[in-house]
Design an enzyme around this catalytic site. Sequence first.
Site, PDB file in Angstrom:
ATOM      1  N   ASP A   1      51.706  -1.921  25.369  1.00  0.00           N
ATOM      2  CA  ASP A   1      50.897  -2.842  24.561  1.00  0.00           C
ATOM      3  C   ASP A   1      50.299  -3.937  25.447  1.00  0.00           C
ATOM      4  OD1 ASP A   1      49.714  -3.748  22.242  1.00  0.00           O
ATOM      5  OD2 ASP A   1      51.457  -4.894  21.578  1.00  0.00           O
TER       6      ASP A   1
ATOM      7  N   GLY B   1      52.668 -10.924  15.358  1.00  0.00           N
ATOM      8  CA  GLY B   1      52.333  -9.613  15.879  1.00  0.00           C
ATOM      9  C   GLY B   1      52.768  -8.533  14.920  1.00  0.00           C
TER      10      GLY B   1
ATOM     11  N   PHE C   1      55.421  -6.697  15.005  1.00  0.00           N
ATOM     12  CA  PHE C   1      56.845  -6.683  14.695  1.00  0.00           C
ATOM     13  C   PHE C   1      57.297  -7.908  13.931  1.00  0.00           C
ATOM     14  CE2 PHE C   1      57.398  -3.434  18.054  1.00  0.00           C
ATOM     15  CZ  PHE C   1      58.128  -2.540  17.301  1.00  0.00           C
ATOM     16  N   GLY C   2      56.572  -9.007  14.054  1.00  0.00           N
ATOM     17  CA  GLY C   2      57.012 -10.210  13.374  1.00  0.00           C
ATOM     18  C   GLY C   2      56.322 -11.448  13.901  1.00  0.00           C
ATOM     19  N   SER C   3      56.857 -12.586  13.515  1.00  0.00           N
ATOM     20  CA  SER C   3      56.263 -13.873  13.869  1.00  0.00           C
ATOM     21  C   SER C   3      57.046 -14.541  14.993  1.00  0.00           C
ATOM     22  CB  SER C   3      56.245 -14.788  12.642  1.00  0.00           C
ATOM     23  OG  SER C   3      55.499 -14.206  11.591  1.00  0.00           O
TER      24      SER C   3
END
Length: 361
Positions: free
Chosen positions: A165, A48, A50-52
């Site tokens: 979101d 996503g 922000f990160g994995s």
Amino acid sequence: MQLLNSCCGKGFDGKKKEKEEPSWRVFSLKELHAATNSFNYDNKLGEGRFGSVYWGQLWDGSQIAVKRLKEWSNREEIDFAVEVEILARIRHKNLLSVRGYCAEGQERLLVYEYMQNLSLVSHLHGQHSAECLLDWTKRMKIAISSAQAIAYLHDHATPHIVHGDVRASNVLLDSEFEARVTDFGYGKLMPDDDTGDGATKAKSNNGYISPECDASGKESETSDVYSFGILLMVLVSGKRPLERLNPTTTRCITEWVLPLVYERNFGEIVDKRLSEEHVAEKLKKVVLVGLMCAQTDPDKRPTMSEVVEMLVNESKEKISELEANPLFKNPYSSNENNREHVAEESSDVILEDKDHQQQQE
């Protein structure tokens, strides 16, 4: 980690908490490296903004999902602290439970329950889409349980929380296909006396973002409602929120659904993988509720608590009442006296996306 200690170790009045300590713990980085095989690519579940997220297995055999931030800065420090604070506050069966976090050096990680049925998007458009595991009963369960989760954030969390979101990839599914809403990376805590305009976030339009949030970047409860309306239509139709018509033009799902509602052609909206198993009246109800949520005027959208009530209400009279809303009257009907008024009402649900060049989920 002053921010993190501040939000996890003390209450909002600055006093140390004596009761209601969070039920999660601090993981060591070494432990999470071992659980995820050093964050091996084969363990990767998704990625996503922000990160994995990685699948992992702890020493006791329990399965976990680990979200690892891909970058680190003062902004991410704040986002991480806010997310931990949010997760420490919420207690609802349809919100994904956190098992703990890790904050060592430059690493920031959150550890969640692992959902074996992955996300809603994986069943609609991803690796499980061909299997058609989501029958109509499961889809209704997902619609209601995810609505209840967001309503909890808006009305019962203290302070109230804007998710920020809402989309199919952030609705995970447990073993019984109950929704577990996740990813509060863009969430915002809202004190009861908050009179601000909401958090400002830079996002690209993915089809779920309300017109006012797309224009200003400011999130609110009503922007969550809009996103949920899009989610309902995606869930029912199996389509993506944005459809690319040509290299320069995209169409929002509401632009496809609303003309079919004018014609009362609800059968054309339903996911063809469902065959004839859906209940016509329930299908109609979900579509109408989705469109009411996705009106461009935020003041005309229902609250999430009202959405839950509409989804669980089995009354045919309530469905007829929904259908009678001027929003769903054909602006091209022969009644000239009503045409101008109805056209104005119907335009509230149409969102032009022709200038957007974005991803589908």
